[in-house]
Design a protein around this motif. Structure first.
Motif, PDB file in Angstrom:
ATOM      1  N   PHE A   1      28.638  35.162 134.549  1.00 21.59           N
ATOM      2  CA  PHE A   1      29.698  34.249 134.961  1.00 21.59           C
ATOM      3  C   PHE A   1      29.229  32.804 135.053  1.00 21.59           C
ATOM      4  O   PHE A   1      30.021  31.878 134.896  1.00 21.59           O
ATOM      5  CB  PHE A   1      30.260  34.703 136.308  1.00 21.59           C
ATOM      6  N   ILE A   2      27.963  32.566 135.280  1.00 17.37           N
ATOM      7  CA  ILE A   2      27.478  31.199 135.461  1.00 17.37           C
ATOM      8  C   ILE A   2      27.191  30.505 134.137  1.00 17.37           C
ATOM      9  O   ILE A   2      26.953  29.307 134.089  1.00 17.37           O
ATOM     10  CB  ILE A   2      26.200  31.216 136.331  1.00 17.37           C
ATOM     11  N   LEU A   3      27.264  31.238 133.042  1.00 19.63           N
ATOM     12  CA  LEU A   3      26.840  30.716 131.737  1.00 19.63           C
ATOM     13  C   LEU A   3      27.988  30.735 130.744  1.00 19.63           C
ATOM     14  O   LEU A   3      28.716  31.716 130.647  1.00 19.63           O
ATOM     15  CB  LEU A   3      25.685  31.568 131.201  1.00 19.63           C
ATOM     16  N   HIS A   4      28.146  29.633 129.994  1.00 17.66           N
ATOM     17  CA  HIS A   4      29.129  29.612 128.909  1.00 17.66           C
ATOM     18  C   HIS A   4      28.431  29.805 127.574  1.00 17.66           C
ATOM     19  O   HIS A   4      27.486  29.103 127.237  1.00 17.66           O
ATOM     20  CB  HIS A   4      29.897  28.293 128.858  1.00 17.66           C
ATOM     21  N   GLU A   5      28.941  30.773 126.789  1.00 16.54           N
ATOM     22  CA  GLU A   5      28.513  30.971 125.405  1.00 16.54           C
ATOM     23  C   GLU A   5      29.774  31.153 124.564  1.00 16.54           C
ATOM     24  O   GLU A   5      30.619  31.978 124.887  1.00 16.54           O
ATOM     25  CB  GLU A   5      27.593  32.178 125.286  1.00 16.54           C
TER      26      GLU A   5
ATOM     27  N   GLY B   1      31.558  23.244 117.693  1.00 14.98           N
ATOM     28  CA  GLY B   1      30.605  24.233 117.209  1.00 14.98           C
ATOM     29  C   GLY B   1      30.480  25.392 118.172  1.00 14.98           C
ATOM     30  O   GLY B   1      31.331  25.613 119.038  1.00 14.98           O
ATOM     31  N   PHE B   2      29.404  26.152 117.997  1.00  8.89           N
ATOM     32  CA  PHE B   2      29.117  27.303 118.858  1.00  8.89           C
ATOM     33  C   PHE B   2      27.849  27.025 119.650  1.00  8.89           C
ATOM     34  O   PHE B   2      26.869  26.504 119.123  1.00  8.89           O
ATOM     35  CB  PHE B   2      28.913  28.573 118.023  1.00  8.89           C
ATOM     36  N   THR B   3      27.875  27.405 120.923  1.00  9.07           N
ATOM     37  CA  THR B   3      26.697  27.258 121.758  1.00  9.07           C
ATOM     38  C   THR B   3      26.275  28.621 122.296  1.00  9.07           C
ATOM     39  O   THR B   3      27.106  29.446 122.683  1.00  9.07           O
ATOM     40  CB  THR B   3      26.960  26.298 122.929  1.00  9.07           C
ATOM     41  N   ASP B   4      24.971  28.857 122.286  1.00  7.92           N
ATOM     42  CA  ASP B   4      24.376  29.985 122.986  1.00  7.92           C
ATOM     43  C   ASP B   4      23.731  29.436 124.257  1.00  7.92           C
ATOM     44  O   ASP B   4      23.899  28.267 124.596  1.00  7.92           O
ATOM     45  CB  ASP B   4      23.345  30.681 122.105  1.00  7.92           C
ATOM     46  N   LYS B   5      22.985  30.268 124.940  1.00  8.36           N
ATOM     47  CA  LYS B   5      22.357  29.812 126.177  1.00  8.36           C
ATOM     48  C   LYS B   5      21.415  28.636 125.928  1.00  8.36           C
ATOM     49  O   LYS B   5      21.481  27.623 126.629  1.00  8.36           O
ATOM     50  CB  LYS B   5      21.591  30.966 126.827  1.00  8.36           C
ATOM     51  N   TYR B   6      20.575  28.764 124.911  1.00  6.34           N
ATOM     52  CA  TYR B   6      19.582  27.732 124.636  1.00  6.34           C
ATOM     53  C   TYR B   6      19.760  27.047 123.279  1.00  6.34           C
ATOM     54  O   TYR B   6      19.114  26.041 123.018  1.00  6.34           O
ATOM     55  CB  TYR B   6      18.174  28.330 124.676  1.00  6.34           C
ATOM     56  N   TRP B   7      20.596  27.581 122.390  1.00 10.50           N
ATOM     57  CA  TRP B   7      20.686  27.098 121.016  1.00 10.50           C
ATOM     58  C   TRP B   7      22.135  26.709 120.697  1.00 10.50           C
ATOM     59  O   TRP B   7      23.068  27.170 121.355  1.00 10.50           O
ATOM     60  CB  TRP B   7      20.190  28.167 120.035  1.00 10.50           C
ATOM     61  N   MET B   8      22.302  25.917 119.644  1.00  7.85           N
ATOM     62  CA  MET B   8      23.643  25.449 119.334  1.00  7.85           C
ATOM     63  C   MET B   8      23.733  25.056 117.863  1.00  7.85           C
ATOM     64  O   MET B   8      22.761  24.589 117.264  1.00  7.85           O
ATOM     65  CB  MET B   8      23.990  24.235 120.217  1.00  7.85           C
ATOM     66  N   THR B   9      24.928  25.247 117.280  1.00  5.11           N
ATOM     67  CA  THR B   9      25.234  24.788 115.929  1.00  5.11           C
ATOM     68  C   THR B   9      26.563  24.045 115.998  1.00  5.11           C
ATOM     69  O   THR B   9      27.586  24.631 116.354  1.00  5.11           O
ATOM     70  CB  THR B   9      25.338  25.970 114.949  1.00  5.11           C
ATOM     71  N   THR B  10      26.540  22.756 115.650  1.00  7.21           N
ATOM     72  CA  THR B  10      27.686  21.890 115.904  1.00  7.21           C
ATOM     73  C   THR B  10      27.986  20.991 114.717  1.00  7.21           C
ATOM     74  O   THR B  10      27.081  20.361 114.159  1.00  7.21           O
ATOM     75  CB  THR B  10      27.409  20.989 117.134  1.00  7.21           C
TER      76      THR B  10
END
Length: 606
Positions: free
Chosen positions: A224-228, A271-280
């Protein structure tokens, strides 16, 4: 403070604790993902202003397009990508950036573990890639513009590296020559310049686009504390859409799929974001485009798109457009530098959460402390000290009030004995005592209320920021973003068996050194606080340190380290202030009082 207010505060604090513990120990179950064959898309006819993105694949044709795209990508030549931060390749089938790993990040602490893989080609599990193209307009057909499987040729350049761009070319055979020049810096930013040369004797209309596609829902933390999921900025407005919410978007007829389209007038990215990585995808700032987030159910594809305005290419002319693609790690300094270079509010791609007004400055301070100290664990300790100094003026009155409350404890016990079961009489005499001695019992709640948002904000910083990932402190603490790996069940490594696996009931009981120190520090701090008048509340507060010890035992080591340091500093401050106000705390005497209370309860029950 009457019983009703006490119970309200107690309920608020305990509710916070229970929610944090519940979501950590029992996160939502991850739904097993079935492997869906990768599907490819082509563009439909262009409108007058903005290029539509590829429509959803229809059920009857999906398998054919999947097979054709996978075969084209598998057989196509590739251009290597080699930078200090990235390694991978570009497929000449569609000219897609679809194979990318991060040189400076590995899956685990093991130095021989695989590099973190970000992008994967179509045809492989969890395909994830960036694709560019042109949507046809006017009299153009789909086969006259480059699409998902267009066989590009490398016109110039060799391996793609910083300062060494590559150019791809494709001649449609009908008078239009398309080129795509791709460059990359030493971090994670690609620049993609798409151009079209018109050698015909009539004007041609077409529109460029870029998209990032993910085949199948990725493996996420589901916490719940993290957005992906989708993250985008549209004219200064930040929006986040979780993967689970994308199928519930409104079905837009033009998209033939659940989608959300925003017309950006000035600047933005998506784009898309993961916890530590992103493609934008990042169109040129200051220019309009359509920002699209959609889900294609028939092919199980999550897709973000940047659709640029339609251009008219006169005979003998060339038109070009440049966009950027961020594909890499969400390093704070790197993203901050890209924002300084003109990417609007790019720093907000990091998930700062609801308490962004606290998480941003807390991380800023922690980052600069780490730059000076060189160790993230010691930086957390120094950060805690700074926070305690800043909050000390507010806490001083609270600690002084607690000292006064401790002095009044004998009088309060006498009032309880005189009142017996008459709670109304007890409350009236208590309030009279508070008024006479000029004591505000609610002041003691202030430190707890101040610590909750700071605790939550620091937890957010430690949990979501990349800089805490695999950051060591001392000895056995090699990753401050992970729980303490030591365990009381094997006497902290002295016995020859391992620790229970994470997620099992034994893992909850497998307390490490830091959680045990946390429980002790909370217990010591609690002994300086005045005991509640209500016996039930006394019992609840007596158990709270040990409940916290188990609940926070599997939290990130960095967070537990902060809490231990905070409790220790609070104990020292409060103990010193109480001594200065004439009260001499008897910590171990309070233990005896606790046993006396239990004996009295047992005698009353008999």
């Amino acid at each position: 403070m009457d019983d009703q207010n006490k119970n309200l505060i107690l309920a608020t604090v305990l509710s916070f604790v229970v929610l944090m513990g519940w979501f950590f120990l029992f996160p939502p179950q991850e739904t097993p993902q079935t492997e869906t064959p990768a599907a490819e898309q082509t563009a439909d006819s262009a409108g007058d202003s903005v290029a539509p993105a590829p429509p959803g694949v229809q059920d009857g044709v999906a398998a054919q397009r999947v097979d054709a795209a996978a075969a084209a990508v598998a057989d196509a030549a590739r251009i290597e990508i080699d930078t200090p931060s990235l390694t991978g390749s570009i497929s000449l089938a569609g000219g897609r950036i679809d194979e990318l790993s991060l040189r400076n990040y590995r899956e685990t602490l093991d130095p021989d573990s695989p590099l973190v893989n970000l992008l994967s080609p179509v045809g492989k599990p969890k395909a994830y890639y960036a694709l560019y193209g042109w949507a046809p307009g006017g009299s153009l057909d789909f086969d006259q513009v480059p699409g998902a499987t267009t066989p590009w040729q490398q016109e110039s350049g060799g391996t793609l590296a910083p300062g060494k761009p590559v150019t791809l070319a494709w001649d449609n055979g009908n008078g239009l020559i398309f080129r795509r020049t791709i460059s990359v810096d030493d971090k994670f930013m690609f620049s993609v310049t798409q151009s079209v040369e018109n050698t015909t004797d009539t004007a041609q209309r077409l529109a460029p686009y870029g998209l990032v596609a993910r085949h199948g829902e990725p493996d996420t933390k589901k916490f719940f504390i993290l957005h992906e999921g989708v993250v985008r900025m549209s004219d200064g407005a930040l929006e986040e859409i979780k993967y689970a919410k994308m199928p519930d978007l409104e079905v837009v007829p033009r998209e033939q799929a659940p989608a959300e389209v925003i017309d950006v007038t000035n600047s933005g990215w998506i784009g898309f974001t993961d916890k530590y990585w992103m493609t934008t995808l990042i169109p040129a700032q200051g220019e309009s485009f359509s920002s699209v987030a959609k889900y294609i159910p028939s092919a199980d594809i999550y897709q973000t798109e940047a659709r640029l305005p339609t251009v008219t290419v006169e005979p003998g002319q060339t038109q070009e457009v440049t966009t950027q693609l961020f594909a890499g790690a969400k390093e704070w300094e790197t993203i901050r530098d890209y924002q300084a270079a003109g990417v609007d509010r790019f720093i907000d791609s990091i998930d700062w959460g609801w308490f962004f007004f606290l998480t941003k400055p807390i991380f800023w301070l922690l980052h600069h402390l780490h730059a000076i100290i060189g160790n993230m664990g010691w930086s957390i300790i120094v950060l805690t000290m700074i926070l305690k100094v800043l909050l000390f003026p507010l806490a001083y009155k609270s600690y002084a009030s607690m000292a006064k409350m401790k002095e009044l404890q004998p009088e309060m016990e006498k009032i309880k004995e005189r009142a017996g079961d008459d709670r109304m009489k007890m409350q009236q005499e208590m309030m009279a005592l508070y008024k006479k001695e000029k004591v505000n019992p609610a002041a003691g709640c202030l430190p707890i209320l101040l610590q909750i948002p700071i605790f939550f904000s620091l937890y957010k910083v430690i949990f979501v920021t990349l800089e805490l990932r695999h950051a060591a402190w001392i000895g056995w603490i090699r990753d401050l973003s992970a729980p303490d790996p030591s365990s009381i069940l094997n006497l902290f490594g002295l016995l020859p068996w391992g620790v229970p696996e994470a997620g099992s009931i034994f893992a909850i009981l497998s307390l490490g050194v830091l959680p045990i120190l946390l429980g002790i520090s909370m217990w010591l701090q609690q002994k300086l606080n005045p005991a509640p008048a209500d016996p039930t509340q006394q019992m609840i507060f007596a158990w709270m340190p040990w409940v916290f010890m188990f609940m926070l035992g599997n939290f990130a080591s960095g967070l537990v380290l902060y809490w231990i340091t905070n409790n220790s500093l609070t104990f020292i401050q409060q103990y010193t202030i109480m001594r200065r106000h004439g009260y001499k705390p008897d910590i171990f005497g309070n233990i005896k009082d606790g046993f006396k209370f239990l004996k009295r309860k047992k005698k009353d029950a008999e």
